[in-house]
Scaffold this active site. Structure first.
Site, PDB file in Angstrom:
ATOM      1  N   ARG A   1       0.802  -1.224   0.000  1.00 20.41           N
ATOM      2  CA  ARG A   1       0.000   0.000   0.000  1.00 20.41           C
ATOM      3  C   ARG A   1       0.838   1.280   0.000  1.00 20.41           C
ATOM      4  O   ARG A   1       0.327   2.367  -0.205  1.00 20.41           O
ATOM      5  CB  ARG A   1      -0.956  -0.029   1.222  1.00 20.41           C
ATOM      6  CG  ARG A   1      -2.055  -1.065   1.073  1.00 20.41           C
ATOM      7  CD  ARG A   1      -2.754  -1.348   2.400  1.00 20.41           C
ATOM      8  NE  ARG A   1      -2.014  -2.327   3.214  1.00 20.41           N
ATOM      9  CZ  ARG A   1      -2.431  -2.815   4.389  1.00 20.41           C
ATOM     10  NH1 ARG A   1      -3.578  -2.388   4.899  1.00 20.41           N
ATOM     11  NH2 ARG A   1      -1.725  -3.694   5.053  1.00 20.41           N
TER      12      ARG A   1
ATOM     13  N   LYS B   1       8.810  -1.040   3.073  1.00 22.44           N
ATOM     14  CA  LYS B   1       8.066  -0.100   3.934  1.00 22.44           C
ATOM     15  C   LYS B   1       8.847   0.323   5.173  1.00 22.44           C
ATOM     16  O   LYS B   1       8.869   1.505   5.525  1.00 22.44           O
ATOM     17  CB  LYS B   1       6.734  -0.736   4.350  1.00 22.44           C
ATOM     18  CG  LYS B   1       5.960   0.088   5.342  1.00 22.44           C
ATOM     19  CD  LYS B   1       4.516  -0.303   5.463  1.00 22.44           C
ATOM     20  CE  LYS B   1       4.318  -1.652   6.088  1.00 22.44           C
ATOM     21  NZ  LYS B   1       2.890  -1.986   6.220  1.00 22.44           N
TER      22      LYS B   1
ATOM     23  N   ASP C   1       6.124  -1.957  11.289  1.00 21.27           N
ATOM     24  CA  ASP C   1       5.465  -0.745  10.775  1.00 21.27           C
ATOM     25  C   ASP C   1       4.634  -0.035  11.848  1.00 21.27           C
ATOM     26  O   ASP C   1       3.734   0.717  11.534  1.00 21.27           O
ATOM     27  CB  ASP C   1       4.590  -1.090   9.555  1.00 21.27           C
ATOM     28  CG  ASP C   1       3.434  -2.020   9.892  1.00 21.27           C
ATOM     29  OD1 ASP C   1       3.401  -2.555  11.005  1.00 21.27           O
ATOM     30  OD2 ASP C   1       2.554  -2.191   9.021  1.00 21.27           O
TER      31      ASP C   1
ATOM     32  N   ASN D   1      -6.582  -4.668  17.284  1.00 15.42           N
ATOM     33  CA  ASN D   1      -5.309  -5.323  17.581  1.00 15.42           C
ATOM     34  C   ASN D   1      -4.165  -4.445  17.087  1.00 15.42           C
ATOM     35  O   ASN D   1      -4.114  -4.062  15.923  1.00 15.42           O
ATOM     36  CB  ASN D   1      -5.279  -6.679  16.847  1.00 15.42           C
ATOM     37  CG  ASN D   1      -3.891  -7.291  16.808  1.00 15.42           C
ATOM     38  OD1 ASN D   1      -3.098  -7.110  17.724  1.00 15.42           O
ATOM     39  ND2 ASN D   1      -3.607  -8.036  15.738  1.00 15.42           N
TER      40      ASN D   1
ATOM     41  N   ASN E   1       0.596   1.851   6.947  1.00 11.67           N
ATOM     42  CA  ASN E   1       0.400   1.016   5.760  1.00 11.67           C
ATOM     43  C   ASN E   1       0.489   1.818   4.474  1.00 11.67           C
ATOM     44  O   ASN E   1       0.758   1.267   3.419  1.00 11.67           O
ATOM     45  CB  ASN E   1      -0.956   0.318   5.828  1.00 11.67           C
ATOM     46  CG  ASN E   1      -1.031  -0.616   7.025  1.00 11.67           C
ATOM     47  OD1 ASN E   1      -0.128  -1.413   7.238  1.00 11.67           O
ATOM     48  ND2 ASN E   1      -2.079  -0.491   7.814  1.00 11.67           N
TER      49      ASN E   1
ATOM     50  N   TYR F   1      32.523  32.210  -4.133  1.00 10.13           N
ATOM     51  CA  TYR F   1      32.728  30.798  -3.805  1.00 10.13           C
ATOM     52  C   TYR F   1      34.047  30.672  -3.064  1.00 10.13           C
ATOM     53  O   TYR F   1      35.109  31.020  -3.593  1.00 10.13           O
ATOM     54  CB  TYR F   1      32.762  29.922  -5.076  1.00 10.13           C
ATOM     55  CG  TYR F   1      33.192  28.503  -4.740  1.00 10.13           C
ATOM     56  CD1 TYR F   1      32.400  27.707  -3.933  1.00 10.13           C
ATOM     57  CD2 TYR F   1      34.405  27.988  -5.195  1.00 10.13           C
ATOM     58  CE1 TYR F   1      32.797  26.426  -3.575  1.00 10.13           C
ATOM     59  CE2 TYR F   1      34.815  26.704  -4.851  1.00 10.13           C
ATOM     60  CZ  TYR F   1      33.997  25.929  -4.033  1.00 10.13           C
ATOM     61  OH  TYR F   1      34.385  24.662  -3.673  1.00 10.13           O
TER      62      TYR F   1
ATOM     63  N   ALA G   1      32.964  41.402  -3.682  1.00 10.81           N
ATOM     64  CA  ALA G   1      31.885  40.731  -4.416  1.00 10.81           C
ATOM     65  C   ALA G   1      32.444  39.896  -5.559  1.00 10.81           C
ATOM     66  O   ALA G   1      33.325  40.336  -6.295  1.00 10.81           O
ATOM     67  CB  ALA G   1      30.923  41.779  -4.965  1.00 10.81           C
TER      68      ALA G   1
ATOM     69  N   ARG H   1      45.749  42.929 -14.282  1.00 12.28           N
ATOM     70  CA  ARG H   1      44.632  43.400 -15.105  1.00 12.28           C
ATOM     71  C   ARG H   1      45.204  43.809 -16.468  1.00 12.28           C
ATOM     72  O   ARG H   1      46.235  44.466 -16.522  1.00 12.28           O
ATOM     73  CB  ARG H   1      44.035  44.619 -14.408  1.00 12.28           C
ATOM     74  CG  ARG H   1      42.665  44.996 -14.868  1.00 12.28           C
ATOM     75  CD  ARG H   1      42.216  46.236 -14.125  1.00 12.28           C
ATOM     76  NE  ARG H   1      41.893  46.005 -12.732  1.00 12.28           N
ATOM     77  CZ  ARG H   1      41.779  46.968 -11.815  1.00 12.28           C
ATOM     78  NH1 ARG H   1      42.000  48.231 -12.141  1.00 12.28           N
ATOM     79  NH2 ARG H   1      41.455  46.680 -10.592  1.00 12.28           N
TER      80      ARG H   1
END
Ligand code: UD1
Ligand code: CA
Length: 446
Positions: free
Chosen positions: A14, A21, A103, A170, A224, A362, A376, A436
Site C-alpha cells: 500500500r 516499507k 510498521d 489489535n 500502511n 565561492y 563581491a 589586469r
C-alpha cells in the site's frame, strides 16, 4: 528469558514504493530503527528480525546495530508464516517472545515494559496490545467474552458488517509464552481472504489470551500507506515543537517548520516559517533562523542569524550573520562576528573572526584569517580538473570585486588585491597587487 522478534519482511504494497516499507522515514529515522530503539532497555536475550522483501536493503540499513539475528522469510506468506520461520532459531528457548510489527513506529518502551509485566502477572499464554479507536479502519478487530478474555482477532477484510463496527483493535504487538506458541504454530491455516497464515489466528488456539488496552491510540498507529506516514510525521513534529516551545523556542508558523529529535536548542530562539532542522543540530541562545532555512547536522553558537540559507555539517560562531541565500557546505567552520552574505557558497573552509564575505562568492578548501574583506564575486579556483587545492588568506587582507584566486595559493596578511585580478602566485604580507590587462580606448568611426 526474553526474545524479541520484529516483523519486517512484508512488501508494504500500500506504500506504492520501491523501498521496503520499514525503510521509510519518520522525522529522519527509518520505521525499523524506531521500533528497534524501543527494545534496547528491555534487555532482551535475543533480537530477531524477520526479513524477506528486499531483505538485503533492510539488513544493510541495520548493519551498525549489534546482536541482531536476521531470519529470512521467503516467500512472505503472512505474519503467522513469518513467526513460523523462528522455530528452528528458537528451538529449546524457554521464555517470552515479544513480537513487534516493523510498521508500528511510535511505540514507547514504557508501554512494552508494562505489557511484559502484565503478561507475567496474568500467567497468560499471550497478552497483546489493543486500543479503542473512533475510526478502526484497517485494523484487526478483537472479540472478547464477558469475562474480558479474548476469543478471536478477525482481520477487517474477513469481518462481517457487524464485527466491523467493533472499535477494539489489535495493535500487532504481542507477548507470547514461546513454548505454548511453538506447540500450536503449525496449526495455522490460510483459509482467509488473503490466503495467508495470520499470526492473529494463534489467539484462539492458545489457552489463555488476554489484551492490554492502552490510552494513546497514536502510540500503536500502524503505517500502511503514505497518508498514515504523514499523520505520524505530524504527530511527532507537533510533540517536538511544543516541547521546545515550552523550553524557550518561538515558532512563527510551526506547521510550516520541522525539527529533528536529535536537535537541541537554547532559549530566545526564533524559528521563522519554512525552516527545517535535520539530523543532529545544536542551536544556541538568541539564534534567529529563517524564513526558509534548512540546517543539517550543524552547530550554531549564540545570536546567529540565518535567513533563506542552507547550512550543512558546519559550525557557526556567535553573532554571525548568514544569508539571505547562502550555502554553507560540510566541514566549514565560520568564526564569530563574521558575515556570509547573499549568494555565497562556502565549502570545507575555515573563516576567521570578523571576516566578511558579503556577495556572490565561492570559497572552497580555504583557510581565511580574521577581519578579512572578500569583495563581491571573489572565487577560489580550487579545482584543476583532477585535484582540489587549498587557498590561504591571512588576517586583514582584502580582495577586490571579481578576484580569482588560483589554488594552491597563499595570500599574506594585510594584502589588497585589485578588482578583476586573477592571482596565481603567492602574495607576501602588506602588499598591493593588481593583475589586469590594459584598457584599449579608440575613437569609433560611427
Ligand atoms: C496486522 C494484523 C492486524 C493488526 C495490524 C496492526 C495480521 C494478520 N494482522 O495487519 O490484526 O490490526 O497488523 O498494525 O497479523 N510481515 C512479514 N511477513 C509477512 C507479512 C507481513 O514480516 O508475510 C510484516 C510486515 O512487514 C509488517 C508487519 O508484518 O511490518 C505487519 O504486516 P501488515 O501486512 O502491515 O499487517 P496488517 O494488515 O497491518
Ligand atoms: Ca500494518
Amino acid at each position: 528469558m526474553l526474545a524479541i522478534a520484529i516483523l519486517a519482511a512484508g512488501k508494504g504494497t500500500r506504500m506504492k514504493s520501491n523501498l521496503p516499507k520499514v525503510l521509510h522515514h519518520l522525522a529522519g529515522k527509518s520505521l525499523i530503527d524506531r521500533v528497534l530503539s524501543c527494545t534496547q532497555r528491555l534487555r532482551p536475550n535475543r533480537r530477531l528480525i524477520v526479513v524477506g522483501h528486499q531483505a538485503n536493503l533492510v539488513e544493510d540499513s541495520l548493519k551498525n546495530q549489534q546482536d541482531l539475528e536476521f531470519v529470512l522469510q521467503q516467500p512472505q506468506n503472512g505474519t503467522g508464516h513469518a513467526i513460523q520461520q523462528l522455530s528452528s532459531k528458537l528451538k529449546g528457548f524457554n521464555g517470552e517472545l515479544l513480537v513487534l510489527n516493523g510498521d508500528v513506529p511510535l511505540l514507547k518502551e514504557e508501554t512494552l515494559s508494562s505489557l511484559l509485566k502484565f503478561h507475567k502477572e496474568s500467567n497468560a499464554s499471550v497478552t497483546f496490545l489493543t486500543a479503542t479507536l473512533d475510526s478502526p479502519t484497517g485494523y484487526g478487530r478483537v472479540l472478547t467474552d464477558k469475562s474480558g478474555l479474548v476469543k478471536e482477532i478477525i482481520e477487517e477484510r474477513d469481518c462481517t458488517d457487524e464485527q466491523r463496527k467493533n472499535k477494539l483493535i489489535n495493535a500487532g504487538i504481542y507477548c507470547f509464552d514461546w513454548q505454548q506458541l511453538s506447540d500450536i504454530l503449525n496449526l495455522l491455516s490460510s483459509q482467509n481472504s488473503q490466503n495467508e497464515l495470520y499470526l492473529t489466528d494463534t489467539i484462539s488456539l492458545l489457552k489463555k489470551a488476554i489484551h492490554f488496552e492502552i490510552d494513546d491510540p497514536f502510540e500503536i498507529k500502524g503505517i500502511n500507506d503514505r497518508y498514515q506516514l504523514s499523520e505520524c510525521e505530524n504527530y511527532i513534529q507537533e510533540r517536538l515543537k511544543s516541547l521546545w516551545m515550552s523550553k524557550g523556542v518561538s515558532f512563527i508558523d510551526p506547521v510550516s517548520c520541522s525539527i529533528s529529535e536529535d536537535s537541541n536548542f537554547g532559549i530566545d530562539i526564533i524559528i521563522e516559517p519554512q525552516t527545517h532542522l535535520r539530523g543532529k543540530c545544536n542551536i544556541g541562545n538568541g539564534c534567529h533562523l529563517g524564513p526558509g532555512s534548512v540546517i543539517t547536522n550543524s552547530t550554531l553558537s549564540e545570536n546567529v542569524l540565518a535567513i533563506h540559507s542552507f547550512i550543512n555539517e558546519a559550525t557557526i560562531g556567535n553573532n554571525t550573520s548568514i544569508g539571505p541565500f547562502a550555502h554553507i557546505r560540510p566541514e566549514s567552520n565560520i568564526s564569530k562576528n563574521s558575515k556570509i552574505g547573499n549568494f555565497v557558497e562556502i565549502k570545507k573552509s575555515s573563516i576567521g573572526e570578523g571576516t566578511k564575505i558579503n556577495h556572490l562568492s565561492y570559497i572552497g578548501d580555504s583557510t581565511l584569517g580574521k577581519n578579512i574583506n572578500i569583495g563581491a564575486g571573489t572565487i577560489t579556483a580550487n579545482f584543476d580538473g583532477k585535484n582540489k587545492h587549498r587557498t590561504i588568506i591571512d588576517d586583514y587582507s582584502k580582495t577586490g570585486a571579481n578576484s580569482v584566486l588560483v589554488a594552491p595559493i597563499n595570500i599574506g596578511s594585510n594584502v589588497t588585491i585589485g578588482a578583476g585580478s586573477t592571482i596565481s602566485k603567492d602574495i607576501p604580507d602588506k602588499t598591493l597587487v593588481v593583475e589586469r590587462s590594459k584598457a584599449i580606448i579608440r575613437t569609433k568611426n560611427n
